[in-house]
Design a protein around this motif. Structure first.
Motif, mmCIF file in Angstrom:
data_model
loop_
_atom_site.group_PDB
_atom_site.id
_atom_site.type_symbol
_atom_site.label_atom_id
_atom_site.label_comp_id
_atom_site.label_asym_id
_atom_site.label_seq_id
_atom_site.Cartn_x
_atom_site.Cartn_y
_atom_site.Cartn_z
ATOM 1 N N TYR A 7 0.867 -1.036 -0.135
ATOM 2 C CA TYR A 7 -0.007 0.018 -0.188
ATOM 3 C C TYR A 7 1.028 1.186 0.030
ATOM 4 O O TYR A 7 1.791 1.319 0.813
ATOM 5 C CB TYR A 7 -0.866 -0.020 1.259
ATOM 6 C CG TYR A 7 -2.084 -0.930 1.040
ATOM 7 C CD1 TYR A 7 -3.210 -0.781 0.772
ATOM 8 C CD2 TYR A 7 -1.693 -2.431 1.461
ATOM 9 C CE1 TYR A 7 -4.199 -1.828 0.412
ATOM 10 C CE2 TYR A 7 -2.575 -3.260 1.487
ATOM 11 C CZ TYR A 7 -3.768 -2.915 0.929
ATOM 12 O OH TYR A 7 -4.890 -4.205 1.188
ATOM 13 N N ILE A 35 -3.170 4.299 -2.560
ATOM 14 C CA ILE A 35 -4.160 4.697 -1.605
ATOM 15 C C ILE A 35 -4.462 6.044 -1.633
ATOM 16 O O ILE A 35 -5.686 6.477 -1.265
ATOM 17 C CB ILE A 35 -4.112 4.442 -0.141
ATOM 18 C CG1 ILE A 35 -2.753 5.339 0.329
ATOM 19 C CG2 ILE A 35 -3.812 2.680 0.032
ATOM 20 C CD1 ILE A 35 -2.739 4.990 1.987
ATOM 21 N N GLN A 41 -9.537 2.164 -0.612
ATOM 22 C CA GLN A 41 -8.412 1.396 -0.273
ATOM 23 C C GLN A 41 -7.558 2.051 0.893
ATOM 24 O O GLN A 41 -7.068 1.232 1.747
ATOM 25 C CB GLN A 41 -7.304 1.404 -1.573
ATOM 26 C CG GLN A 41 -7.838 0.615 -2.746
ATOM 27 C CD GLN A 41 -7.766 -0.963 -2.292
ATOM 28 O OE1 GLN A 41 -7.335 -1.521 -1.274
ATOM 29 N NE2 GLN A 41 -8.498 -1.770 -3.586
ATOM 30 N N MET A 45 -6.759 -0.343 3.988
ATOM 31 C CA MET A 45 -5.361 -0.600 4.608
ATOM 32 C C MET A 45 -5.376 -0.436 6.119
ATOM 33 O O MET A 45 -4.922 -0.942 6.832
ATOM 34 C CB MET A 45 -4.567 0.456 3.969
ATOM 35 C CG MET A 45 -3.036 0.229 4.369
ATOM 36 S SD MET A 45 -2.199 1.646 4.106
ATOM 37 C CE MET A 45 -2.385 3.027 5.139
#
Length: 86
Positions: A7, A35, A41, A45
């Motif tokens: 991420y 992200i 997202q 995360m």
């Protein structure tokens, strides 16, 4: 070689540094989830890691942590075996 998921954001020096280490270790395929381009997202995360900062790195199903955690794992001798696991 284990799957690596990171991420990240588009402009993140720690993400670049972590990716450089992984590339030096022979990782050719890193699934990067940006992200900053997808707020859902970021929420995902944070839900699965409990952290807000990037990068957040997974090797296989194991959450390694961020850039400093990745380098510490390497210095402790734990990164190579984790990458080699299937």
């Amino acid at each position: 070689m284990s799957k690596v998921t990171m991420y990240a954001t588009a402009v993140c020096p720690y993400c670049v540094r972590a990716e450089q280490l992984l590339r030096r270790k022979g990782v050719t395929d890193i699934e990067k989830i940006l992200i900053d381009r997808d707020p859902a997202q970021r929420d995902h995360m944070m839900a699965i890691t409990g952290r807000r900062t990037v990068p957040q790195i997974f090797i296989g199903e194991k959450h390694v942590g961020g850039c400093d955690d990745l380098y510490a794992l390497d210095q402790a001798g734990g990164l190579d075996p984790l990458l080699a696991a299937n």
